[in-house]
Design a protein around this motif. Structure first.
Motif, mmCIF file in Angstrom:
data_model
loop_
_atom_site.group_PDB
_atom_site.id
_atom_site.type_symbol
_atom_site.label_atom_id
_atom_site.label_comp_id
_atom_site.label_asym_id
_atom_site.label_seq_id
_atom_site.Cartn_x
_atom_site.Cartn_y
_atom_site.Cartn_z
ATOM 1 N N THR A 236 0.842 -1.206 0.000
ATOM 2 C CA THR A 236 0.000 0.000 0.000
ATOM 3 C C THR A 236 0.871 1.248 0.000
ATOM 4 O OG1 THR A 236 -1.770 -1.141 1.197
ATOM 5 C CG2 THR A 236 -1.799 1.266 1.214
ATOM 6 N N VAL A 237 0.621 2.133 -0.942
ATOM 7 C CA VAL A 237 1.345 3.403 -1.045
ATOM 8 C C VAL A 237 0.381 4.522 -0.675
ATOM 9 C CG1 VAL A 237 2.586 4.984 -2.568
ATOM 10 C CG2 VAL A 237 2.826 2.502 -2.866
ATOM 11 N N VAL A 238 0.831 5.372 0.237
ATOM 12 C CA VAL A 238 0.006 6.501 0.678
ATOM 13 C C VAL A 238 0.731 7.790 0.322
ATOM 14 C CG1 VAL A 238 -1.161 7.624 2.601
ATOM 15 C CG2 VAL A 238 -0.941 5.124 2.570
ATOM 16 N N ASN A 239 0.097 8.607 -0.504
ATOM 17 C CA ASN A 239 0.640 9.915 -0.878
ATOM 18 C C ASN A 239 -0.306 11.006 -0.372
ATOM 19 O OD1 ASN A 239 2.738 8.677 -2.531
ATOM 20 N ND2 ASN A 239 1.116 8.274 -4.050
ATOM 21 N N TYR A 240 0.239 12.008 0.262
ATOM 22 C CA TYR A 240 -0.620 13.113 0.694
ATOM 23 C C TYR A 240 0.091 14.442 0.533
ATOM 24 C CZ TYR A 240 1.801 12.703 5.244
ATOM 25 O OH TYR A 240 2.731 12.639 6.255
ATOM 26 N N SER A 241 -0.716 15.458 0.301
ATOM 27 C CA SER A 241 -0.211 16.823 0.119
ATOM 28 C C SER A 241 -1.179 17.791 0.793
ATOM 29 C CB SER A 241 -0.087 17.150 -1.374
ATOM 30 O OG SER A 241 0.247 18.517 -1.563
ATOM 31 N N PHE A 242 -0.644 18.560 1.754
ATOM 32 C CA PHE A 242 -1.438 19.540 2.473
ATOM 33 C C PHE A 242 -0.747 20.898 2.422
ATOM 34 C CE2 PHE A 242 -2.607 15.538 4.597
ATOM 35 C CZ PHE A 242 -3.993 15.618 4.532
ATOM 36 N N PRO A 243 -1.496 21.994 2.556
ATOM 37 C CA PRO A 243 -0.860 23.319 2.676
ATOM 38 C C PRO A 243 0.049 23.350 3.899
ATOM 39 C CG PRO A 243 -3.207 23.555 2.232
ATOM 40 C CD PRO A 243 -2.965 22.097 2.514
ATOM 41 N N SER A 244 1.223 23.937 3.751
ATOM 42 C CA SER A 244 2.194 23.963 4.849
ATOM 43 C C SER A 244 2.268 25.315 5.539
ATOM 44 C CB SER A 244 3.590 23.583 4.322
ATOM 45 O OG SER A 244 3.979 24.465 3.274
ATOM 46 N N GLU A 245 1.717 26.356 4.926
ATOM 47 C CA GLU A 245 1.785 27.695 5.495
ATOM 48 C C GLU A 245 0.439 28.100 6.082
ATOM 49 O OE1 GLU A 245 3.146 30.332 2.491
ATOM 50 O OE2 GLU A 245 5.141 29.417 2.323
ATOM 51 N N GLU A 246 0.500 29.013 7.024
ATOM 52 C CA GLU A 246 -0.719 29.494 7.668
ATOM 53 C C GLU A 246 -1.587 30.236 6.646
ATOM 54 O OE1 GLU A 246 -3.661 29.948 9.715
ATOM 55 O OE2 GLU A 246 -2.012 29.220 10.980
ATOM 56 N N THR A 247 -2.832 29.831 6.557
ATOM 57 C CA THR A 247 -3.748 30.439 5.591
ATOM 58 C C THR A 247 -4.733 31.409 6.246
ATOM 59 O OG1 THR A 247 -5.309 28.617 5.864
ATOM 60 C CG2 THR A 247 -3.631 28.384 4.146
ATOM 61 N N GLY A 248 -4.869 31.323 7.568
ATOM 62 C CA GLY A 248 -5.852 32.149 8.259
ATOM 63 C C GLY A 248 -7.259 31.601 8.172
ATOM 64 N N ILE A 249 -7.416 30.464 7.499
ATOM 65 C CA ILE A 249 -8.741 29.864 7.339
ATOM 66 C C ILE A 249 -9.105 29.054 8.585
ATOM 67 C CG2 ILE A 249 -10.086 28.174 6.018
ATOM 68 C CD1 ILE A 249 -8.522 28.953 3.560
ATOM 69 N N LYS A 250 -10.357 29.188 8.998
ATOM 70 C CA LYS A 250 -10.878 28.368 10.091
ATOM 71 C C LYS A 250 -12.034 27.524 9.571
ATOM 72 C CE LYS A 250 -9.517 30.960 14.173
ATOM 73 N NZ LYS A 250 -9.953 31.434 15.495
ATOM 74 N N ILE A 251 -12.069 26.271 9.999
ATOM 75 C CA ILE A 251 -13.111 25.350 9.543
ATOM 76 C C ILE A 251 -13.692 24.606 10.735
ATOM 77 C CG2 ILE A 251 -12.053 25.045 7.261
ATOM 78 C CD1 ILE A 251 -11.068 22.293 8.344
ATOM 79 N N ALA A 252 -14.819 23.962 10.506
ATOM 80 C CA ALA A 252 -15.386 23.082 11.531
ATOM 81 C C ALA A 252 -14.483 21.869 11.696
ATOM 82 C CB ALA A 252 -16.792 22.641 11.123
#
Length: 345
Positions: A236-252
């Protein structure tokens, strides 16, 4: 509350003061007969004020709103008739001079009695209808505020229920994964328990707010992915990519974790190669989360999954981001794709 009461009292005083001064305001620069103003304007105005406040504070609440219309009409009719009689009595006994003579000294010509009574009745019906309109508007505003408060309370209760539903679901599935490691790799099982404790601490203490920083949620997802990778094989290969810098966005909180959980539950095979691709992108207000995995559907007799993950997401999106979300799933070439886009405030 006290500020609103003061504003209401001042507003009423200002209106009545303006009405009292109205004869002088309309005849600016002209001489006014003070007795005539009292008899023909201030006395009817005083009676109008009584009708207004009698209805506003007593009659509307006691008879009109409870739909006791007959009592309401009779009381107001009696009050108006009494005020008509009192006005005539006061004029006949205390203001004879202005009744008998006009300003020029000639005999005063009165309008027909029926027309005079009709005009006076209309003058008393005006404050009656105005009090009904004002009281009804105030009641509607209060009812609407209570309705919104009840809807808000219901929304919070439903969200709390969904959150409580998600936490044990997440916890038990994670325990099942760790249980599978105990015999295969005790060291990895110990490491998984330690990681799980950190994740549960986050779920219990960091997700009680309505919204949290997107970076905090990303850190939580990364830790969960690392925990899940411990139990999958090298196939199983798992690839992930997320933003690394602060965006100021708030979510539930905890919106995306069920999608990741489903990918590891339904997209991993013990005997076949599989790949999980996770990608999150965002701009000023929009978060786009896309996850893709091989599709290995659970057998009908397999009860390891509770099946509440995706319905939980859909319900929370409906409550938290109505008309501000786009969630779709599809199976293409035997690969399951889930795409969730959220527009934050």
């Amino acid at each position: 509350m006290y500020k609103n009461i003061r504003i209401t009292v001042l507003s009423h005083l200002l209106v009545w003061l303006t009405l009292i001064c109205l004869p002088y305001l309309l005849s600016y620069g002209q001489e006014q007969d003070f007795s005539r103003v009292i008899a023909h304007f201030w006395i009817p105005l005083f009676f109008s004020a009584i009708i207004f406040y009698l209805n506003y504070f007593v009659l509307i609440d006691r008879f009109l709103f409870p739909k006791k219309m007959l009592y309401f009409i009779i009381i107001n009719a009696v009050a108006i008739v009494c005020f008509l009689y009192l006005k005539e009595y006061i004029e006949d006994n205390f203001f004879k001079d202005i009744i008998k003579k006009s300003v020029l000294g000639a005999e005063r010509v009165r309008p027909p009695f029926i027309i005079a009574v009709y005009i006076q009745i209309l003058s008393y019906l005006a404050p009656l209808f105005f009090s009904i309109a004002l009281k009804s508007t105030k009641r509607w505003i209060k009812t609407e505020a209570e309705r919104k408060e009840a809807a808000n309370f219901k929304l919070k209760s439903e969200l709390q229920h969904l959150r409580y539903q998600l936490q044990p679901h997440f916890f038990f599935n994670s325990l099942n994964n760790i249980y599978a490691l105990v015999d295969i790799s005790p060291d990895q099982a110990k490491k998984s328990i330690h990681s799980l404790s950190k994740l549960m601490r986050y779920m219990l203490y960091e997700t009680n707010e309505e919204s949290i920083s997107l970076l905090k949620e990303i850190d939580f997802m990364k830790k969960y992915i690392d925990l899940m990778k411990l139990r999958v094989s090298d196939k199983t290969v798992v690839n992930y990519s997320f933003p690394s810098e602060e965006t100021g966005i708030k979510i539930a909180p905890l919106l995306f974790i069920s999608l990741i959980e489903n990918a590891f539950k339904h997209g991993v095979s013990a005997s076949k190669p599989s790949t999980i691709n996770i990608k999150m992108t965002c701009n000023t207000k929009t978060v786009l989360f896309v996850i893709e995995n091989d599709n290995f559907p659970k057998k009908t007799e397999d009860k390891s999954g509770s099946g509440i993950g995706l319905p939980n997401i859909e319900k929370r999106l409906e409550l938290l981001y109505p008309n501000n979300n786009r969630f779709k799933t599809a199976v293409n070439n035997n690969r399951f794709v889930a795409e969730l886009e959220i527009e934050t405030n």
